[in-house]
Design a protein around this motif. Sequence first.
Motif, PDB file in Angstrom:
ATOM      1  N   ALA A   1      95.973  59.388  -9.030  1.00  0.00           N
ATOM      2  CA  ALA A   1      94.907  60.153  -7.912  1.00  0.00           C
ATOM      3  C   ALA A   1      95.587  61.045  -7.184  1.00  0.00           C
ATOM      4  N   ARG A   2      94.549  62.265  -6.805  1.00  0.00           N
ATOM      5  CA  ARG A   2      95.152  63.396  -6.185  1.00  0.00           C
ATOM      6  C   ARG A   2      94.807  63.240  -4.720  1.00  0.00           C
ATOM      7  N   LEU A   3      95.555  63.647  -3.850  1.00  0.00           N
ATOM      8  CA  LEU A   3      95.170  63.420  -2.514  1.00  0.00           C
ATOM      9  C   LEU A   3      95.581  64.813  -1.913  1.00  0.00           C
ATOM     10  N   GLY A   4      94.468  65.584  -1.552  1.00  0.00           N
ATOM     11  CA  GLY A   4      94.785  66.900  -1.305  1.00  0.00           C
ATOM     12  C   GLY A   4      95.128  67.844  -2.560  1.00  0.00           C
ATOM     13  N   GLN A   5      96.458  68.398  -2.555  1.00  0.00           N
ATOM     14  CA  GLN A   5      96.979  69.019  -3.851  1.00  0.00           C
ATOM     15  C   GLN A   5      97.999  68.348  -4.483  1.00  0.00           C
ATOM     16  N   THR A   6      98.217  67.011  -3.977  1.00  0.00           N
ATOM     17  CA  THR A   6      99.377  65.979  -4.397  1.00  0.00           C
ATOM     18  C   THR A   6      98.688  65.134  -5.460  1.00  0.00           C
TER      19      THR A   6
ATOM     20  N   TRP B   1      90.172  60.837  -1.852  1.00  0.00           N
ATOM     21  CA  TRP B   1      90.977  61.268  -3.049  1.00  0.00           C
ATOM     22  C   TRP B   1      90.230  61.725  -4.230  1.00  0.00           C
ATOM     23  N   GLN B   2      90.611  62.083  -5.306  1.00  0.00           N
ATOM     24  CA  GLN B   2      90.224  62.433  -6.615  1.00  0.00           C
ATOM     25  C   GLN B   2      90.969  61.667  -7.577  1.00  0.00           C
ATOM     26  N   PRO B   3      90.468  60.255  -7.858  1.00  0.00           N
ATOM     27  CA  PRO B   3      91.111  59.514  -8.884  1.00  0.00           C
ATOM     28  C   PRO B   3      90.827  60.135 -10.083  1.00  0.00           C
TER      29      PRO B   3
END
Length: 281
Positions: A268-273, A236-238
């Motif tokens: 947080a971003r998971l992929g593009q979401t 993830w990108q939190p």
Amino acid sequence: MQVVHTISDLRAALHGRGRPAFVPTMGNLHDGHLALVRQARPLGEVLVASIFVNRLQFLPHEDFDSYPRTLQADCSRLEAESCDIVFAPAERDLYPEPQTFTVTPDPALANILEGQFRPGFFTGVCTVVMKLLWCVFAGSGGTAVFGRKDYQQQMVIRRMVRQFALPVEIVSADICRAADGLALSSRNAYLSDEERARAVQLSRTLAWLSQAALEPGSKLGALEAQAMQRLGDGGWQPDYLVVRQRSDLQPPTAETLRAGQLVALGAARLGQTRLIDNLEF
């Protein structure tokens, strides 16, 4: 069920029908939205839902153009829930001229968390909600139902309504979750099958953070950093994973941490979401 598209048609449809109960949405309805509609049903004499994708609350790089627009299916679902009126304006109907007057919320509440990562978001939210409330409730009072998944948003709206003395009661509805705990969201449709299987990690990390925060001697800053690392290690990108006071979304003091009335919030971003969630404790 009536479907209306202009403010004048909405007010004509509402005339003489008593106090409205109102559920504002951006459409692409899921079971979480329908739960709001069911909760609103007994709170007024006429049940109104709006469907409007509000350009003002999207940043330039966000998904305004691609946000799912499913009006026909949404209306079918609302009719099945005995909704009386659907207000589905086009952009030119709700904003017939450039919306140069806007509602700017208190920065102490609106410029943190979501407001830090999405600057201007809450100004867009407050402006459209203020306008929708006046469209629905002009000349009357009533009730509007908002989901608690957008925790900071419903706090901002509640304060706006109070400070402007609007004759509207704001009701918060519980988060609706899938069987595995994922908070229902229109943006879940963007997830691939593999991402959907991992998406529950956000709610589980918030649950871990809330439990760890209450342990004697816990260091909240270190726990929040650990929660960020957990999601980061999972791909993830939190943006943030924090514990805050429910009353004002400020960091808890040692005293308020012991007293409870807290909420863990995450984005947080998971992929593009990009997903958001929260858990009161």
